[in-house]
Design a protein around this motif. Structure first.
Motif, PDB file in Angstrom:
ATOM      1  N   THR A  15       1.271  -1.297  -0.345  1.00 29.85           N
ATOM      2  CA  THR A  15       0.109  -0.001   0.074  1.00 29.85           C
ATOM      3  C   THR A  15       0.932   0.935   0.124  1.00 29.85           C
ATOM      4  O   THR A  15       0.299   2.924  -0.495  1.00 29.85           O
ATOM      5  CB  THR A  15      -0.877   0.290   1.202  1.00 29.85           C
ATOM      6  N   GLU A  16       2.034   1.029   0.404  1.00 32.60           N
ATOM      7  CA  GLU A  16       2.643   2.681   0.755  1.00 32.60           C
ATOM      8  C   GLU A  16       3.645   2.690  -0.591  1.00 32.60           C
ATOM      9  O   GLU A  16       3.715   3.816  -1.359  1.00 32.60           O
ATOM     10  CB  GLU A  16       4.095   1.822   1.779  1.00 32.60           C
ATOM     11  N   ILE A  17       3.900   1.319  -1.364  1.00 29.12           N
ATOM     12  CA  ILE A  17       4.303   1.901  -2.694  1.00 29.12           C
ATOM     13  C   ILE A  17       3.650   2.075  -3.352  1.00 29.12           C
ATOM     14  O   ILE A  17       4.105   2.563  -4.128  1.00 29.12           O
ATOM     15  CB  ILE A  17       4.654   0.213  -2.849  1.00 29.12           C
ATOM     16  N   THR A  18       2.342   1.815  -3.719  1.00 25.20           N
ATOM     17  CA  THR A  18       0.916   2.268  -4.279  1.00 25.20           C
ATOM     18  C   THR A  18       0.884   3.708  -4.253  1.00 25.20           C
ATOM     19  O   THR A  18       0.440   4.533  -5.449  1.00 25.20           O
ATOM     20  CB  THR A  18       0.103   1.298  -4.096  1.00 25.20           C
ATOM     21  N   LYS A  19       0.746   4.301  -3.095  1.00 24.82           N
ATOM     22  CA  LYS A  19       1.177   5.855  -2.625  1.00 24.82           C
ATOM     23  C   LYS A  19       1.793   6.079  -3.550  1.00 24.82           C
ATOM     24  O   LYS A  19       1.965   7.301  -4.039  1.00 24.82           O
ATOM     25  CB  LYS A  19      -0.161   5.811  -1.363  1.00 24.82           C
ATOM     26  N   PRO A  50      -2.823 -13.307  -7.964  1.00 26.52           N
ATOM     27  CA  PRO A  50      -1.823 -13.723  -7.843  1.00 26.52           C
ATOM     28  C   PRO A  50      -1.113 -12.124  -7.750  1.00 26.52           C
ATOM     29  O   PRO A  50      -1.324 -10.977  -8.525  1.00 26.52           O
ATOM     30  CB  PRO A  50      -1.520 -14.229  -9.204  1.00 26.52           C
ATOM     31  N   VAL A  51      -0.099 -11.674  -7.100  1.00 22.74           N
ATOM     32  CA  VAL A  51       0.558 -10.367  -6.388  1.00 22.74           C
ATOM     33  C   VAL A  51       2.111 -11.220  -6.149  1.00 22.74           C
ATOM     34  O   VAL A  51       2.781 -11.915  -5.400  1.00 22.74           O
ATOM     35  CB  VAL A  51       0.075 -10.102  -5.130  1.00 22.74           C
ATOM     36  N   PHE A  52       2.817 -10.010  -7.236  1.00 22.01           N
ATOM     37  CA  PHE A  52       4.295 -11.705  -7.008  1.00 22.01           C
ATOM     38  C   PHE A  52       4.860  -9.248  -6.780  1.00 22.01           C
ATOM     39  O   PHE A  52       4.882  -8.057  -7.671  1.00 22.01           O
ATOM     40  CB  PHE A  52       5.205 -11.879  -8.251  1.00 22.01           C
ATOM     41  N   THR A  53       6.551  -9.685  -5.519  1.00 19.71           N
ATOM     42  CA  THR A  53       6.657  -8.850  -5.662  1.00 19.71           C
ATOM     43  C   THR A  53       9.038  -8.621  -5.938  1.00 19.71           C
ATOM     44  O   THR A  53       8.924  -9.510  -6.287  1.00 19.71           O
ATOM     45  CB  THR A  53       7.220  -8.709  -3.898  1.00 19.71           C
ATOM     46  N   LEU A  54       9.285  -7.026  -6.549  1.00 24.71           N
ATOM     47  CA  LEU A  54       9.977  -7.127  -6.746  1.00 24.71           C
ATOM     48  C   LEU A  54      11.685  -6.938  -5.420  1.00 24.71           C
ATOM     49  O   LEU A  54      10.919  -5.692  -4.790  1.00 24.71           O
ATOM     50  CB  LEU A  54      10.829  -6.453  -7.749  1.00 24.71           C
ATOM     51  N   VAL A  55      11.875  -8.040  -5.073  1.00 24.12           N
ATOM     52  CA  VAL A  55      12.966  -7.450  -4.216  1.00 24.12           C
ATOM     53  C   VAL A  55      14.340  -7.458  -4.174  1.00 24.12           C
ATOM     54  O   VAL A  55      15.004  -8.077  -4.780  1.00 24.12           O
ATOM     55  CB  VAL A  55      12.387  -8.752  -3.102  1.00 24.12           C
ATOM     56  N   GLU A  56      14.618  -6.092  -3.250  1.00 25.06           N
ATOM     57  CA  GLU A  56      16.160  -6.030  -3.894  1.00 25.06           C
ATOM     58  C   GLU A  56      16.256  -5.394  -2.593  1.00 25.06           C
ATOM     59  O   GLU A  56      16.096  -5.225  -1.274  1.00 25.06           O
ATOM     60  CB  GLU A  56      16.123  -4.557  -4.356  1.00 25.06           C
ATOM     61  N   GLU A  57      17.781  -6.934  -2.175  1.00 24.34           N
ATOM     62  CA  GLU A  57      18.676  -6.996  -0.365  1.00 24.34           C
ATOM     63  C   GLU A  57      17.355  -7.050   0.704  1.00 24.34           C
ATOM     64  O   GLU A  57      17.439  -6.080   1.132  1.00 24.34           O
ATOM     65  CB  GLU A  57      19.359  -5.509  -0.859  1.00 24.34           C
ATOM     66  N   ASN A  58      16.631  -7.362   0.069  1.00 27.91           N
ATOM     67  CA  ASN A  58      15.231  -8.372   0.835  1.00 27.91           C
ATOM     68  C   ASN A  58      14.660  -6.724   1.583  1.00 27.91           C
ATOM     69  O   ASN A  58      13.785  -6.401   2.500  1.00 27.91           O
ATOM     70  CB  ASN A  58      16.461  -8.771   2.998  1.00 27.91           C
ATOM     71  N   ILE A  60      11.028  -5.213  -0.864  1.00 26.42           N
ATOM     72  CA  ILE A  60      10.057  -4.662  -1.422  1.00 26.42           C
ATOM     73  C   ILE A  60      10.394  -3.471  -2.395  1.00 26.42           C
ATOM     74  O   ILE A  60      10.662  -2.077  -1.702  1.00 26.42           O
ATOM     75  CB  ILE A  60       8.624  -5.183  -1.273  1.00 26.42           C
ATOM     76  N   ILE A  61      10.703  -3.503  -3.198  1.00 31.07           N
ATOM     77  CA  ILE A  61      10.773  -1.772  -4.440  1.00 31.07           C
ATOM     78  C   ILE A  61       9.478  -2.215  -5.389  1.00 31.07           C
ATOM     79  O   ILE A  61       9.752  -0.490  -5.744  1.00 31.07           O
ATOM     80  CB  ILE A  61      12.589  -1.503  -4.812  1.00 31.07           C
ATOM     81  N   GLY A  62       8.821  -2.993  -5.602  1.00 31.05           N
ATOM     82  CA  GLY A  62       7.749  -2.427  -6.854  1.00 31.05           C
ATOM     83  C   GLY A  62       6.823  -4.036  -6.779  1.00 31.05           C
ATOM     84  O   GLY A  62       7.321  -5.029  -5.634  1.00 31.05           O
ATOM     85  N   TYR A  63       5.904  -4.199  -7.469  1.00 34.77           N
ATOM     86  CA  TYR A  63       5.496  -4.605  -7.380  1.00 34.77           C
ATOM     87  C   TYR A  63       3.777  -5.147  -8.625  1.00 34.77           C
ATOM     88  O   TYR A  63       3.864  -4.136  -8.874  1.00 34.77           O
ATOM     89  CB  TYR A  63       4.275  -5.280  -6.120  1.00 34.77           C
ATOM     90  N   LEU A  79       0.426  -2.307 -11.331  1.00 34.90           N
ATOM     91  CA  LEU A  79       2.197  -1.810 -10.779  1.00 34.90           C
ATOM     92  C   LEU A  79       2.847  -1.287 -10.712  1.00 34.90           C
ATOM     93  O   LEU A  79       2.974  -0.016 -11.000  1.00 34.90           O
ATOM     94  CB  LEU A  79       2.667  -2.271 -12.859  1.00 34.90           C
ATOM     95  N   PHE A  80       3.272  -1.296 -10.137  1.00 34.07           N
ATOM     96  CA  PHE A  80       4.402  -0.329  -8.930  1.00 34.07           C
ATOM     97  C   PHE A  80       5.699  -0.398  -8.334  1.00 34.07           C
ATOM     98  O   PHE A  80       5.838  -1.259  -8.291  1.00 34.07           O
ATOM     99  CB  PHE A  80       3.163   0.055  -7.689  1.00 34.07           C
ATOM    100  N   ILE A  81       6.137   0.530  -8.572  1.00 34.25           N
ATOM    101  CA  ILE A  81       7.634   1.191  -7.765  1.00 34.25           C
ATOM    102  C   ILE A  81       7.533   1.961  -7.097  1.00 34.25           C
ATOM    103  O   ILE A  81       7.612   2.680  -7.153  1.00 34.25           O
ATOM    104  CB  ILE A  81       8.308   1.233  -9.262  1.00 34.25           C
ATOM    105  N   LEU A  82       8.088   2.062  -6.023  1.00 34.87           N
ATOM    106  CA  LEU A  82       9.462   3.672  -5.083  1.00 34.87           C
ATOM    107  C   LEU A  82       9.383   3.856  -6.162  1.00 34.87           C
ATOM    108  O   LEU A  82      10.304   4.040  -7.149  1.00 34.87           O
ATOM    109  CB  LEU A  82       9.693   2.311  -3.894  1.00 34.87           C
ATOM    110  N   PRO A  83       9.448   5.354  -6.470  1.00 34.99           N
ATOM    111  CA  PRO A  83       9.722   6.310  -6.443  1.00 34.99           C
ATOM    112  C   PRO A  83      10.611   6.564  -7.098  1.00 34.99           C
ATOM    113  O   PRO A  83      11.502   7.064  -8.347  1.00 34.99           O
ATOM    114  CB  PRO A  83       8.866   7.617  -5.906  1.00 34.99           C
ATOM    115  N   GLU A  84      12.191   6.231  -6.358  1.00 37.82           N
ATOM    116  CA  GLU A  84      13.666   6.536  -6.243  1.00 37.82           C
ATOM    117  C   GLU A  84      14.062   5.441  -7.348  1.00 37.82           C
ATOM    118  O   GLU A  84      15.243   5.533  -7.669  1.00 37.82           O
ATOM    119  CB  GLU A  84      14.305   6.306  -5.529  1.00 37.82           C
ATOM    120  N   TYR A  85      12.649   4.394  -7.549  1.00 38.14           N
ATOM    121  CA  TYR A  85      13.419   3.230  -8.187  1.00 38.14           C
ATOM    122  C   TYR A  85      12.466   3.550  -9.814  1.00 38.14           C
ATOM    123  O   TYR A  85      12.875   2.893 -10.767  1.00 38.14           O
ATOM    124  CB  TYR A  85      12.773   1.684  -8.153  1.00 38.14           C
TER     125      TYR A  85
END
Length: 149
Positions: A15-19, A50-58, A60-63, A79-85
């Motif tokens: 939810t935080e990533i989405t917002k 079905p929900v899949f996350t993209l994980v970098e160094e433990n 979650i940076i997107g999904y 389909l959402f990614i943290l802004p810095e990515y």
């Protein structure tokens, strides 16, 4: 970096990533609050879709998430990614995983409602605009896009 199935306890972080991702496109905090119900990912949602996350160094940076419809059709729901990515290829990485998953599942068509400012992203991946609808913001239209597999 890996892509893995989301767990129900990931819902707060998703939810935080989405917002944050939605706010990246210049929407006010008031607008994000007005969309709160639509931008909230619940534990039940993760259990039932079905929900899949993209994980970098433990972290979650997107999904992405989707649901199946009739006639071997799938709707990409999120389909959402943290802004810095954003703009660094991670969205494409997630989309390529999603598209391969849909081919493996013998999906025939993918549809999605695009953030207006992300329309070109989907076009570069092969989606075509087939319609649009006006949103709760006057004169803002969401492109309806699809891709045949």
């Amino acid at each position: 970096m890996n892509i893995q199935k989301a767990k129900p306890e990931d819902h707060i972080h998703l939810t935080e990533i989405t917002k944050k991702s939605k706010a990246f496109w210049g929407y006010s905090q008031e607008q994000i609050l007005a969309w709160d119900k639509h931008l909230t990912i619940t534990a039940d949602y993760i259990q039932n879709n079905p929900v899949f996350t993209l994980v970098e160094e433990n972290k979650i940076i997107g999904y992405y998430s989707y649901f199946k419809q009739e006639n071997n059709q799938v709707k990409l729901d999120n389909l959402f990614i943290l802004p810095e990515y954003i703009g660094k290829g991670f969205g494409t990485l997630l989309m390529n995983d999603f598209l391969q998953r849909m081919r493996d599942e013998k999906c025939q068509k993918i549809i999605l409602d695009s953030e207006p400012k992300a329309e070109q992203f989907y076009q570069k991946l092969g989606f075509k605009k087939v319609g649009e609808f006006e949103t709760s913001i006057k004169n803002r239209f969401m492109p309806i896009m699809e891709m045949d597999l």
